[in-house]
Write an enzyme that holds these catalytic residues in place. Sequence first.
Site, PDB file in Angstrom:
ATOM      1  CE  LYS A   1      -5.191  -7.491 -10.552  1.00  0.00           C
ATOM      2  NZ  LYS A   1      -6.283  -7.796  -9.293  1.00  0.00           N
TER       3      LYS A   1
ATOM      4  N   GLY B   1       2.657 -11.867 -17.111  1.00  0.00           N
ATOM      5  CA  GLY B   1       2.339 -10.213 -16.792  1.00  0.00           C
ATOM      6  C   GLY B   1       1.204  -9.559 -17.083  1.00  0.00           C
TER       7      GLY B   1
ATOM      8  CG  ASP C   1      -0.514 -13.291  -1.721  1.00  0.00           C
ATOM      9  OD1 ASP C   1      -0.901 -14.303  -1.070  1.00  0.00           O
ATOM     10  OD2 ASP C   1      -0.770 -13.163  -2.642  1.00  0.00           O
TER      11      ASP C   1
END
Length: 488
Positions: A113, A126, A252
């Site tokens: 992550k 990101g 999600d």
Amino acid sequence: MKTLSTLMLTNSYSDLPASLGTQVTPQPLDTPFLVHFNPLVAEKLELASITALDPSFIDIFSGNATLAGLSPLAMKYCGHQFGQYNPDLGDGRGLLLGEVLTSEGKKWDLHLKGSGKTPYSRMGDGRAVLRSSIREYLASAAMEGLGIATTHALAIIGSQTPVVREKIETAATLIRVAESHLRFGHFEYLFYTNQYAELQQLADYVIEHHFPELTTNDSPYAALFEQICQRTATMIAAWQAVGFAHGVMNTDNMSILGLTFDYGPFGFIDDYEPSYICNHSDYSGRYAFDQQPSIALWNLSALGYALTPLLDKTEIDHGLEHYQDTLQQQYSHNMRQKLGLTIADESDTGLFSELFQLLKQHHVDYTLFFRTLSYITIDDLLHSDHLFNTLFQCTSALKTWLTRYQQRLLLEPNDTQRLTTMLHHNPKYILRNYLAQQAIEEAEQGDYQLIDQLITVLSHPFDEHKGAEALAQLPPNWGKHLEISCSS
């Protein structure tokens, strides 16, 4: 125990439809270093402990080196965010690296992550920041210690890479470990893009790898949905009993295995407030603490709709009814354990209702109330109100409830066993927001001692830890009002 080079690595996700992901190479961090490593998670992988002197581990999980067998994949999914469908979702800052297969055949996902941009990053960079990585690292350890189904975090890698959020922060990567990273949103993506054959393929994959006992079921997809409903209900019941608010229960962020997943602006209740909102961005209170059971049902309904190519309405309705029945039964069971009750009695609903009203009206710390109660024998209950002086400004209403509780305990066969049960189900230590914030501020100065202390007590939250009493005290007033957002 194995080293990195001797881990057995697999990649069953390569069997899934190609549309569910994109191969991506992690973007390296500048001057990476080890912030913390959790040996308890390493044991699950049968991996030997890592120290700050293991450069290969740091390089691999900071994107500066590769490990044979890893196939980084950014997963594609979609979902409902705050009730609105969003097709433009996916792993925007994370990569599924591969799977570790243990000697007993247990499969664990390795997920990185904060690994840089992917095709699903949208306008993001990101990256994950050290702050959010520490919160998830501590939270997953806390939930595991409480016995609540969760993803895990193996380690945090820090860096000098600057990232811009509300201010300039430093980037970090979190190594997440989970039995699966599949979400409700994976099924929704295939359904809303009319990939029905691939939807069935995904359902078959989940059954094969996680519910193999269903392969011979006459209605395997209906049985799968029922299992997901049941696991979700068990998870939500555990959240409610311990006072945990997730904060962003979008579809999600919902695991098909009923794992607590994607820790963002979560919070454990301090003063009992059923409408507690832990997410500063949740303006409507959609994901407030007391809304979580109904939101989980809403999310399961959305999943059921996505499975309509495989299920009929009767099967979906049956699964949703199973969720509600399981939730009610499991929550009642959990709360009886918190009061040490082994026998179900019709008076219990009123007993709990009066207690919750009492805690709310007097702004009583949820965790410390139950923990304090866990030490008091039935004979001492009516003379114990002084033990709650730090929690109540006036204990007269408490005395009334304690009298009712003592009368209820006369139905129980063993008071010693009651106290033992309560001490095993009422934690002394929880991850309060202010403790996480203190750990973050110290880590940003290069001091990781508080992270280490918190991992120790949160991994065994029901135990007494000598020298750690300060971590179990009432939070300071400023610590009750921290605003946590989705920024990460």
